[in-house]
Design a protein around this motif. Structure first.
Motif, PDB file in Angstrom:
ATOM      1  N   THR A 220       6.386  12.715  -0.933  1.00  0.00           N
ATOM      2  CA  THR A 220       5.626  11.417   0.217  1.00  0.00           C
ATOM      3  C   THR A 220       4.713  10.060  -0.810  1.00  0.00           C
ATOM      4  O   THR A 220       4.057   9.345   0.158  1.00  0.00           O
ATOM      5  CB  THR A 220       5.170  11.622   1.429  1.00  0.00           C
ATOM      6  N   GLY A 223       5.533   6.347   0.613  1.00  0.00           N
ATOM      7  CA  GLY A 223       4.742   5.746   1.836  1.00  0.00           C
ATOM      8  C   GLY A 223       6.521   6.517   3.182  1.00  0.00           C
ATOM      9  O   GLY A 223       5.793   5.954   3.841  1.00  0.00           O
ATOM     10  N   ARG A 260      -3.631  14.742  -0.534  1.00  0.00           N
ATOM     11  CA  ARG A 260      -1.953  12.793   0.177  1.00  0.00           C
ATOM     12  C   ARG A 260      -1.396  13.284   0.607  1.00  0.00           C
ATOM     13  O   ARG A 260      -0.908  13.303   1.211  1.00  0.00           O
ATOM     14  CB  ARG A 260      -1.733  11.876  -1.352  1.00  0.00           C
ATOM     15  N   HIS A 264       0.309  12.912   4.598  1.00  0.00           N
ATOM     16  CA  HIS A 264       1.076  12.266   4.815  1.00  0.00           C
ATOM     17  C   HIS A 264       2.124  13.007   5.908  1.00  0.00           C
ATOM     18  O   HIS A 264       3.081  12.318   6.954  1.00  0.00           O
ATOM     19  CB  HIS A 264       2.171  11.715   3.296  1.00  0.00           C
ATOM     20  N   VAL A 348       0.693   2.595   6.222  1.00  0.00           N
ATOM     21  CA  VAL A 348       0.769   4.526   6.808  1.00  0.00           C
ATOM     22  C   VAL A 348      -0.273   4.655   4.748  1.00  0.00           C
ATOM     23  O   VAL A 348      -0.973   5.767   4.929  1.00  0.00           O
ATOM     24  CB  VAL A 348       2.541   5.543   6.049  1.00  0.00           C
ATOM     25  N   GLU A 349      -0.084   3.733   4.037  1.00  0.00           N
ATOM     26  CA  GLU A 349      -0.741   4.910   2.415  1.00  0.00           C
ATOM     27  C   GLU A 349      -2.116   4.274   2.077  1.00  0.00           C
ATOM     28  O   GLU A 349      -3.515   4.769   2.425  1.00  0.00           O
ATOM     29  CB  GLU A 349      -0.260   3.313   1.307  1.00  0.00           C
ATOM     30  N   VAL A 352      -3.758   7.236   4.685  1.00  0.00           N
ATOM     31  CA  VAL A 352      -3.700   8.363   4.397  1.00  0.00           C
ATOM     32  C   VAL A 352      -4.997   8.569   2.870  1.00  0.00           C
ATOM     33  O   VAL A 352      -5.754   9.074   2.587  1.00  0.00           O
ATOM     34  CB  VAL A 352      -2.351   8.394   3.077  1.00  0.00           C
TER      35      VAL A 352
END
Length: 487
Positions: A220, A223, A260, A264, A348-349, A352
């Motif tokens: 992932t 992202g 990570r 995700h 998203v990133e 995370v």
């Protein structure tokens, strides 16, 4: 399609379609070295001749060898042209072949059972710690260590979904850029030009995917779940290189990557609309793609036919053109879709980044430095993603991930992790691009909603009525006591 790690590895994974060893030659889509016609001169270095010893003491190939090698090259070329994966806007048979040939060194190593066990232990540990930093439950159904070639195999279906609309529109734009007279004369040959375009995209995409396969650390990483899987997958062959870049021990790097990946998958599994939204943004961006040939047109206008008779002027013109980038530029009339995609990937990133930092911060002393180094790596050390952008006009980078992480941090402080994660319940609840630069207004809006939910008008009315009734009752009791005293 098999998920990561489910199914045995092909024993001939490091061989090409002819059973030859794949030595990772970056410039050799057909297996004949940098010069595919070098065998005509007694070898790939051009030495020797027909039936004559080369300078290295090797006997040059006979005519039968020459025809055999030439036929093998055409056979490989023909397979790429006629494969079912060659149909459509991109020749994926060629893309896959070129990508696989770039995988060499540590990236080509298949993970061991020890690697898989280490990944499993790291994922289990990361899941326990993540439970404290997010209300989203675990999303991984298993774990596995994977190789670069396995990543290519597992991600190709989703790459096709992402790349096809972009390549299709750019292919149309290439044909539309031809003069009308040329298009009329081509007639039935238009289909052949489409195949040539498909091979061109296939070659460029193959080089980009080959670079990405060597850079990938988790499934992932960019992202978006490129593999249609719920398995937490880590490329253990990347650990040594990444440990140096992140300034961490190998074990710390593995735990960080596992965290990570697990974070995700929590997001992707429990926010069901998210993946489709990201891909739809790519498709909308593709609808407005076109090619800007203005640089070439400008250079053509400057061309003076009379200068062809003057060597000095011709040389000056060639030197001037050599310093110019005359390649068509990819532009889009739907650039808002690209911005929305970059914003979503950044959110998203950034999410995370924040939840992983919270989960590991008190347990892994080097978390802050690893996070900072990862941010640099993500922003500036991924040439494969840059190559992909040059090929199809868009990449999967998250340019505002750091701003997004700061927004999620401030939002958590303001409203708590439960309300923070509830922002993912619907795409309309998410921050927009401007919110990443100035998050205060967005945070205030969520804070206002939270405070508003604590105020229940019906409950307040009922509470007031009870207090009034109680007051009346107390008053009545007082009057009764007074009357009794008088008696």
């Amino acid at each position: 399609m098999r998920n990561f790690g489910f199914g045995s590895n092909d024993e001939n994974d490091d061989r090409d379609d002819n059973g030859n060893e794949n030595n990772g030659n970056n410039n050799d889509p057909f297996g004949f070295g940098a010069n595919p016609f070098g065998f005509l001169f007694g070898g790939q270095d051009g030495q020797g001749g027909f039936g004559q010893p080369g300078q290295g003491g090797q006997q040059g190939p006979g005519i039968g060898d020459i025809l055999g090698q030439f036929g093998a090259m055409l056979s490989g070329f023909g397979r790429d042209m006629n494969s079912p994966d060659a149909q459509g806007p991109v020749n994926y048979a060629l893309a896959g072949r070129i990508a696989r040939q770039q995988i060499s060194g540590a990236a080509a190593r298949n993970p061991s059972s020890h690697d898989s066990q280490a990944v499993a232990e790291s994922v289990r540990l990361a899941e326990l710690w993540l439970d404290e930093s997010t209300v989203l439950p675990a999303g991984a159904t298993g774990s596995v260590a994977f190789s670069a070639e396995k990543w290519l195999e597992e991600t190709m279906p989703r790459w096709r979904r992402i790349i096809d609309p972009l390549a299709s529109k750019l292919g149309d734009a290439t044909l539309d850029g031809l003069p009308e007279e040329a298009r009329e004369q081509l007639g039935p040959m238009t289909g052949m030009l489409s195949q040539i375009n498909g091979m061109n995209f296939g070659m460029q995409l193959g080089h980009a995917l080959g670079e990405l396969a060597k850079e990938v650390a988790i499934s992932t990483q960019w992202g978006i779940p490129l593999a249609d899987s719920t398995v937490a997958a880590v490329a253990t062959a990347r650990l040594d290189d990444l440990s140096k870049k992140l300034g961490a021990e190998r074990r710390e790097t593995l735990i960080y990557l596992a965290a990570r990946e697990a974070a995700h998958l929590r997001l992707f599994q429990h926010v069901p609309w998210l993946v489709e939204r990201l891909i739809l943004d790519v498709e909308e961006f593709a609808t407005g793609l076109s090619l800007d040939n203005s640089a070439l047109e400008e250079a053509t206008r400057e061309f003076d036919p009379e200068s062809m008779g003057d060597p000095q002027k011709m040389q000056e013109m060639m030197e001037r053109l050599q310093n110019q980038d005359l390649a068509p530029k990819i532009v889009s009339s739907t650039d808002h879709a690209r911005i929305r995609l970059e914003t979503s990937l950044s959110l998203v990133e950034g999410w995370v980044d924040y939840v992983v930092g919270e989960a590991l911060g008190n347990r892994l002393p080097t978390t802050a430095s690893i996070q900072a180094a990862w941010s640099v790596f993500r922003d500036s050390d991924q040439p494969g993603m840059s190559a992909l952008a040059r090929t199809v006009g868009i990449d999967l980078s998250a340019p505002k991930a750091n701003q997004a992480a700061e927004l999620w941090s401030r939002l958590t402080f303001a409203v708590g992790k439960e309300r923070r994660d509830a922002v993912w319940n619907h795409p309309d609840f998410l921050p927009v691009d401007s919110d990443l630069d100035s998050p205060a207004e967005f945070i205030d809006s969520i804070l206002g909603e939270t405070e508003g939910k604590d105020f229940d008008p019906i409950s307040e009315i009922e509470k007031l009525e009870r207090e009034l009734n109680k007051g009346e009752d107390d008053s009545s009791d007082g009057d009764s006591d007074g009357d009794d005293a008088d008696k």
